[in-house]
Design an enzyme around this catalytic site. Structure first.
Site, PDB file in Angstrom:
ATOM      1  N   THR A  53      38.807 -10.687  58.774  1.00  0.00           N
ATOM      2  CA  THR A  53      39.643 -10.994  58.945  1.00  0.00           C
ATOM      3  C   THR A  53      40.135 -12.527  58.945  1.00  0.00           C
ATOM      4  OG1 THR A  53      39.797 -10.535  61.433  1.00  0.00           O
ATOM      5  CG2 THR A  53      40.668  -9.123  59.729  1.00  0.00           C
ATOM      6  N   TYR A 236      44.356 -23.881  76.083  1.00  0.00           N
ATOM      7  CA  TYR A 236      43.372 -23.527  74.975  1.00  0.00           C
ATOM      8  C   TYR A 236      41.984 -25.150  75.800  1.00  0.00           C
ATOM      9  CZ  TYR A 236      41.186 -21.853  71.222  1.00  0.00           C
ATOM     10  OH  TYR A 236      39.945 -21.525  70.433  1.00  0.00           O
ATOM     11  N   VAL A 273      47.966 -18.015  62.757  1.00  0.00           N
ATOM     12  CA  VAL A 273      48.220 -16.712  63.040  1.00  0.00           C
ATOM     13  C   VAL A 273      47.023 -15.878  62.459  1.00  0.00           C
ATOM     14  CG1 VAL A 273      49.845 -15.321  62.721  1.00  0.00           C
ATOM     15  CG2 VAL A 273      50.754 -17.459  62.522  1.00  0.00           C
TER      16      VAL A 273
HETATM   17  P1  NAD Z   1      39.942 -12.792  63.957  1.00  0.00           P
HETATM   18  O1  NAD Z   1      40.209 -12.060  65.484  1.00  0.00           O
HETATM   19  O2  NAD Z   1      40.979 -12.928  62.951  1.00  0.00           O
HETATM   20  O3  NAD Z   1      38.734 -12.687  63.288  1.00  0.00           O
HETATM   21  C1  NAD Z   1      38.094 -12.235  64.132  1.00  0.00           C
HETATM   22  C2  NAD Z   1      36.384 -11.601  63.395  1.00  0.00           C
HETATM   23  O4  NAD Z   1      35.439 -11.407  64.043  1.00  0.00           O
HETATM   24  C3  NAD Z   1      37.121 -10.430  63.210  1.00  0.00           C
HETATM   25  O5  NAD Z   1      36.156  -9.824  61.459  1.00  0.00           O
HETATM   26  C4  NAD Z   1      36.074  -9.300  63.656  1.00  0.00           C
HETATM   27  O6  NAD Z   1      35.823  -8.209  62.828  1.00  0.00           O
HETATM   28  C5  NAD Z   1      34.781 -10.063  63.723  1.00  0.00           C
HETATM   29  N1  NAD Z   1      34.535  -9.770  65.449  1.00  0.00           N
HETATM   30  C6  NAD Z   1      34.878  -8.720  66.629  1.00  0.00           C
HETATM   31  N2  NAD Z   1      34.764  -8.498  67.342  1.00  0.00           N
HETATM   32  C7  NAD Z   1      33.305  -8.355  67.152  1.00  0.00           C
HETATM   33  C8  NAD Z   1      32.330  -7.949  67.419  1.00  0.00           C
HETATM   34  N3  NAD Z   1      31.563  -7.488  68.201  1.00  0.00           N
HETATM   35  N4  NAD Z   1      31.257  -7.850  65.960  1.00  0.00           N
HETATM   36  C9  NAD Z   1      31.268  -8.254  64.766  1.00  0.00           C
HETATM   37  N5  NAD Z   1      32.122  -8.508  64.624  1.00  0.00           N
HETATM   38  C10 NAD Z   1      33.586  -8.795  65.171  1.00  0.00           C
HETATM   39  O7  NAD Z   1      39.908 -14.263  64.531  1.00  0.00           O
HETATM   40  P2  NAD Z   1      40.141 -15.918  63.594  1.00  0.00           P
HETATM   41  O8  NAD Z   1      41.678 -16.301  64.211  1.00  0.00           O
HETATM   42  O9  NAD Z   1      39.357 -15.910  62.484  1.00  0.00           O
HETATM   43  O10 NAD Z   1      38.768 -16.974  64.979  1.00  0.00           O
HETATM   44  C11 NAD Z   1      38.125 -16.533  64.626  1.00  0.00           C
HETATM   45  C12 NAD Z   1      36.547 -18.092  64.940  1.00  0.00           C
HETATM   46  O11 NAD Z   1      37.634 -18.888  64.221  1.00  0.00           O
HETATM   47  C13 NAD Z   1      36.783 -18.057  66.547  1.00  0.00           C
HETATM   48  O12 NAD Z   1      36.232 -19.384  66.872  1.00  0.00           O
HETATM   49  C14 NAD Z   1      38.214 -18.901  66.716  1.00  0.00           C
HETATM   50  O13 NAD Z   1      38.253 -19.315  67.850  1.00  0.00           O
HETATM   51  C15 NAD Z   1      38.138 -20.403  65.946  1.00  0.00           C
HETATM   52  N6  NAD Z   1      39.909 -20.364  65.524  1.00  0.00           N
HETATM   53  C16 NAD Z   1      40.835 -20.223  65.422  1.00  0.00           C
HETATM   54  C17 NAD Z   1      42.300 -20.628  64.849  1.00  0.00           C
HETATM   55  C18 NAD Z   1      43.193 -20.244  65.339  1.00  0.00           C
HETATM   56  O14 NAD Z   1      44.511 -20.551  65.144  1.00  0.00           O
HETATM   57  N7  NAD Z   1      43.198 -18.697  65.214  1.00  0.00           N
HETATM   58  C19 NAD Z   1      42.423 -22.024  64.871  1.00  0.00           C
HETATM   59  C20 NAD Z   1      40.654 -22.862  65.363  1.00  0.00           C
HETATM   60  C21 NAD Z   1      39.854 -21.765  65.210  1.00  0.00           C
END
Ligand code: NAD
Length: 387
Positions: A53, A236, A273
């Site tokens: 995701t 944050y 989001v």
């Molecule tokens: P998300 O929730 O969409 O994706 C998380 C992913 O991690 C999924 O594929 C899920 O299956 C996997 N996952 C979770 N726990 C797991 C486990 N124990 N074992 C294996 N897989 C696991 O999250 P996202 O928003 O895409 O976040 C990803 C990264 O990007 C994070 O480090 C987040 O801090 C960073 N980030 C997010 C944003 C934002 O606004 N969403 C902005 C900047 C950085």
């Protein structure tokens, strides 16, 4: 069965298999429309940890359809039991594999706890059997908890550090503005958040892959973070999650020192989001105000636009970093002309004007899309197989 969205707080407990598949196909089409990478040094065998995701899925799509890379994905998703739908990530992943195979690319995925020794071993066995050596690792986990190899369980918190904090927030169930009161994390909670979302497991992965001899001579690994504007600092960048991200930055330095064949990079991504960001207080209101301004200025990007730009334009070029060595994918979000308007709107937003100055509809569109709903071209009245 006809699958409908069932929204509970900041999560949707159902997912639409056809909608999720269409969402993945749309992302693939976007990457293809931008053309393949021109560099000869583009990675060809990529491991994506957190691949199902959000940013991880978009990364996998970008490297597969932009570099033509073979990919191995790791995720933590639930299959359907025949009565409940699977999670969106499960359907996304299946659709990705199908499309990758059609394009002649290797794509396999391992569903299990990426923090565990067992899954690391399974990944290494799969690389040895199918891929030989890998030349890129994307680390995109966003998890609420982690069990470390010694069996200790840690749960992360989204709290401030030091002072408590009160500010506006968007109540997602009725789109109203109210005050969110966020308590300060204690030392144990801060440490637990660092254990879950910091860089220890990223280093463990590099160590395990290096020890197993499955890394190429030149490997890039990237992990993601967020910085954002002052409004979101307490929750944050300066909050408990921010402490974990500082640990992630230190871990990049440790990896760079310890493994001469690995270049560890940090990309600071845009606020978007995703299933993870929807859970953070205050941030959804900021996102709706941000979306409105960025869309009006023609600067808006989703996960796939961000990751296409990261992998095609930035990550292979070591000069495209800020003074801290970070790749700034939040460059457009943080532009002065964007942040000035967002800050002004933050001060004035209330229940009377929220629909005018915040992109509430855009937020909800992204939210439903994440679970495969409200995607153009999908017949939601049709019976679908949820397995
Ligand atoms: P998300 O929730 O969409 O994706 C998380 C992913 O991690 C999924 O594929 C899920 O299956 C996997 N996952 C979770 N726990 C797991 C486990 N124990 N074992 C294996 N897989 C696991 O999250 P996202 O928003 O895409 O976040 C990803 C990264 O990007 C994070 O480090 C987040 O801090 C960073 N980030 C997010 C944003 C934002 O606004 N969403 C902005 C900047 C950085």
């Amino acid at each position: 069965m006809v699958v409908e969205p069932r929204v509970k707080d900041f999560i949707c407990t159902t997912a639409h298999p056809v909608g999720c598949a269409q969402n993945v196909k749309n992302q693939i089409e976007y990457v293809k429309s931008k053309g393949a990478v021109k560099s000869d040094n583009a990675p060809k065998k990529v491991l994506v940890i957190g691949a199902s995701t959000g940013y991880g899925l978009a990364s996998r799509i970008a490297v597969a359809f932009g570099y033509g890379a073979d990919t191995l994905g790791v995720m933590f998703e639930k299959e359907s039991n025949g009565r409940r739908t699977a999670t969106a990530g499960f359907y996304n992943n299946r659709a990705f594999e199908e499309e990758a195979h059609k394009a002649g690319l290797y794509a396999k995925s391992i569903n299990g706890d990426a923090f565990s020794v067992e899954i690391k071993e399974q990944v290494i066995e799969t690389i040895k059997a199918d891929m030989g050596k890998i030349d890129m690792i994307v680390y995109s986990l966003a998890a609420p908890r982690r069990t470390t190899p010694d069996g200790t369980k840690y749960t992360s918190v989204l709290k401030t550090v030091g002072e408590e904090y009160t500010n506006k927030t968007l109540v997602l169930k009725d789109n109203t503005i109210t005050d969110a009161h966020i308590t300060a994390a204690n030392d144990d909670e801060i440490n637990a958040t660092i254990k879950v979302m910091g860089g220890e497991d990223w280093i463990d992965w590099m160590q395990a892959l290096s020890d197993a001899g499955v890394l190429a001579d030149n490997v890039i690994t990237v992990a993601y973070s967020y910085i954002g504007p002052k409004i979101t600092f307490p929750i944050y960048a300066e909050g408990s999650i921010g402490q974990a991200k500082k640990d992630l930055y230190k871990s990049a330095d440790i990896i760079n020192e310890k493994f001469p064949n690995i270049k560890a990079k940090i990309a600071i991504n845009k606020a978007l989001v995703t299933q993870s960001s929807a859970a953070i207080p205050i941030v959804p209101l900021y996102i709706t105000l941000l979306y409105k301004v960025m869309k009006e200025k023609g600067l808006h990007e989703g996960c796939i636009e961000q990751m296409q730009r990261l992998f095609m334009d930035k990550i292979l070029d070591d000069t495209q970093v800020d003074d801290n060595g970070f790749i700034r994918m939040d460059d457009w979000e943080m532009r002065d002309d964007v942040q000035e308007v967002v800050a002004e709107h933050w001060d004035t937003v209330n229940n009377d004007n929220v629909k005018d100055i915040a992109d509430i509809d855009g937020y909800w569109e992204d939210f439903y899309n994440m679970f495969g709903f409200k995607i153009d071209g999908v017949d939601y009245s049709a019976d679908v197989d949820i397995m």
